[in-house]
Structure formats: structure tokens, C-alpha cells
Enzyme design. Sequence first.
Site, PDB file in Angstrom:
ATOM      1  N   LYS A   1       0.833  -1.214   0.000  1.00 20.48           N
ATOM      2  CA  LYS A   1       0.000   0.000   0.000  1.00 20.48           C
ATOM      3  C   LYS A   1       0.863   1.257   0.000  1.00 20.48           C
ATOM      4  CE  LYS A   1      -4.574  -0.645   0.282  1.00 20.48           C
ATOM      5  NZ  LYS A   1      -5.553   0.104  -0.549  1.00 20.48           N
TER       6      LYS A   1
ATOM      7  N   LYS B   1      -8.014  -7.285 -12.148  1.00 17.31           N
ATOM      8  CA  LYS B   1      -9.287  -7.500 -11.489  1.00 17.31           C
ATOM      9  C   LYS B   1     -10.271  -6.376 -11.791  1.00 17.31           C
ATOM     10  CE  LYS B   1      -8.181  -5.265  -7.081  1.00 17.31           C
ATOM     11  NZ  LYS B   1      -8.121  -5.433  -5.616  1.00 17.31           N
TER      12      LYS B   1
ATOM     13  N   LYS C   1     -12.383   0.002 -10.580  1.00 15.88           N
ATOM     14  CA  LYS C   1     -12.400   1.302 -11.243  1.00 15.88           C
ATOM     15  C   LYS C   1     -11.014   1.936 -11.229  1.00 15.88           C
ATOM     16  CE  LYS C   1     -14.584   5.894 -10.966  1.00 15.88           C
ATOM     17  NZ  LYS C   1     -15.574   6.725 -10.241  1.00 15.88           N
TER      18      LYS C   1
END
Length: 346
Positions: free
Chosen positions: A118, A203, A206
Site C-alpha cells: 500500500k 481485477k 475502477k
Amino acid sequence: MENNKSPVILSGIRPTGEIHLGNYFGAIQYFVKLQEQGHQCFYFVADLHALTTAMEDHIDVDKNSVEVVRWYLACGLDSNKSTIYRQSDILEIPFFNLLLGMITPEGELRRCTTYKDKVADMEGKRKMVSLGLLAYPVLMASDILFCNADIVPVGEDQLQHLEIAREIARKYNHHFSKKHKFTEPRSHLVEAVRVPGLKGEGKMSKSVGGPDNVIYLNDAPKEIKRKVMAAQTDLGPVAGEPMTESMKGIYKLLELCAPKAVYEDYLGRYERAEQRFYGDLKKELAKNILELVEPIQQRYQSPDCSVERVKALLAESAAKVRPIAKTNLRNMLDDMNFKHLAQTYN
């Protein structure tokens, strides 16, 4: 909770955007399955977790949280069979988070694979990396331990976080446990359902391929047809050659949404290297997606899934769940020698 013979299963979803097919097949469908098996299920909206990116992504946490519950209900979760609540309505959870954070090694949090991934992604996008992101596993442990959940369905990427929760429980039980003892939660590894996007870019997300990469549960029929017909394909199957990545995505969606016979028929066409059937394949895929989402959309628009009903449900759930949290926090405070607080926490 601890005297109930039925194990407590707990899981949740962050309210970071509109619900799409990836959320449905990756989590919500599985929640419904567990519910129908008669388990004692606690499903929550992880709105506090959403704060790790809410400021940077301009997320309306309150509105999104209500929408998640509306779609929970529309997809088949039943408030008479499962406890559906909002994380922030359980005011004790942040207190659990503070106390559990005091017995969690900082180095262990920094070693988390998901944290490092992350950080790399957010720094690359010039986004702020917050203390909340680093301490995400502690808040997750608080979600699990405040009600002594027995089983937590997780994907492989969350196993490290669950092990931290188990370690926190063990450490507390060893050093403090007198009135309260934490249950060490067990993992229930969820078979990863990786729902592909329509643009051939990993995957369904958006953030990966834009809005045309995603089928949202609230997409209008014309929009679903348009997105599917515009989905990325190849130039046609070649005899003896493996399926291309773009077509693997189309076929995975067909496998998830269509009857087995339909999927196998179109798979046979590809394996036989038939030509010029992709248009029919996409039409069939769009048709089956519509057949899946239309009943869900109808329930979403019903009074049982209205904003007013959901807000009332969340208030009812908070009144049901908070006494569990209060009892466990009171005993925890007593164990950790905050007896003056424990006495007032009734």
C-alpha cells in the site's frame, strides 16, 4: 457470546465506492452462503477502516456506509439471520483499538506485506501514508476481538493480519487476563474469486481500468450491455494456442454468471477455434449478467432496502451489539488496572 455454542463468524467491507460484481462474487455471495448454513454471522461496514484513504479519495463515508448495507440486503443478507452493523456505531471499538495498540509491536506492523504494498502504491500516487494505515491490523484485531469472534473468513492477503490478531489475543491473555479472556480467532480461508475487469487490466476495479472496467450492481441494462459489448477481446482463437488473457477474463465472467451448459458450449467453440462468435458470446454474457443483477436491483429499490429502513436497522443493530462490546471492554479495563473507568462503564 462466549457461552453460545454456535461459533461467531465475522467479516466486513470497506465503504470506499459503489458495489460491483467483484464485491458480489468476492465477498457478499459468500456472506449469504454462510448465513444460510445457520451460523451466527456478524457482518459490518468497515467505515473506520475507510478513513485510511477517505481524505485523499474524497469518500463520503456516511453515505457510502448506508449504501453498502442497502446492497447487503438486496443481495440476500437477512437481518433476521445475521447481525448487520456499522463499525463506527460501536463506540467501544476505537477504545479497544487504543488499548490493543499498546501491546502491539510497531516493527511487526511495518513488516506486513499489505502495508508495504500500500505504501509503495500511495507514495507512487503522491498520497499521504497515515498512522491509521500502519495500524490497520490493530483496528482489524479490535473488530474481531471486541465480540470474541471465533471464525474470520479471509483471503490469503489477510492471513498475516489475522495472525497479528491472534498474537494480540495471546499476549493480552498471558499478561492481563483475569476477568476477560480473548478468543483466538480461527481463519476460514475463502477461495479467492478474482473477478476480472472488462478492459483486460487485471481485477474488476475502477482504479485499475476506469468505470468501463467495472459492472456496478446499479448499472442500467443499457449500460451493462454497452460495457460488455465494448469489453476487450483478441482477434479470434487459434488452433493449438492457449487462451489469451483478454479472453480468459470474458470466459471467467461467463463462468460466474451463466449456467454451466452455456459456459461449456462457448468454451467448446473457443477450443475448436471457431471464428466470428465473439459477438454472440458477449450478448450471452450481457444477458446473464442482467438476469443476475435485475432481481438485486429490484430488491434494492424496495422499501425493505430503503435509506430510512437501513438507518433504522443500523440503530437497532448498534443497540444489540454495543452491550457485548461494553461488557468485554469493562472487564478488559479492569484487567489492565483502569478500575476507575471499569466502574463507570456500565
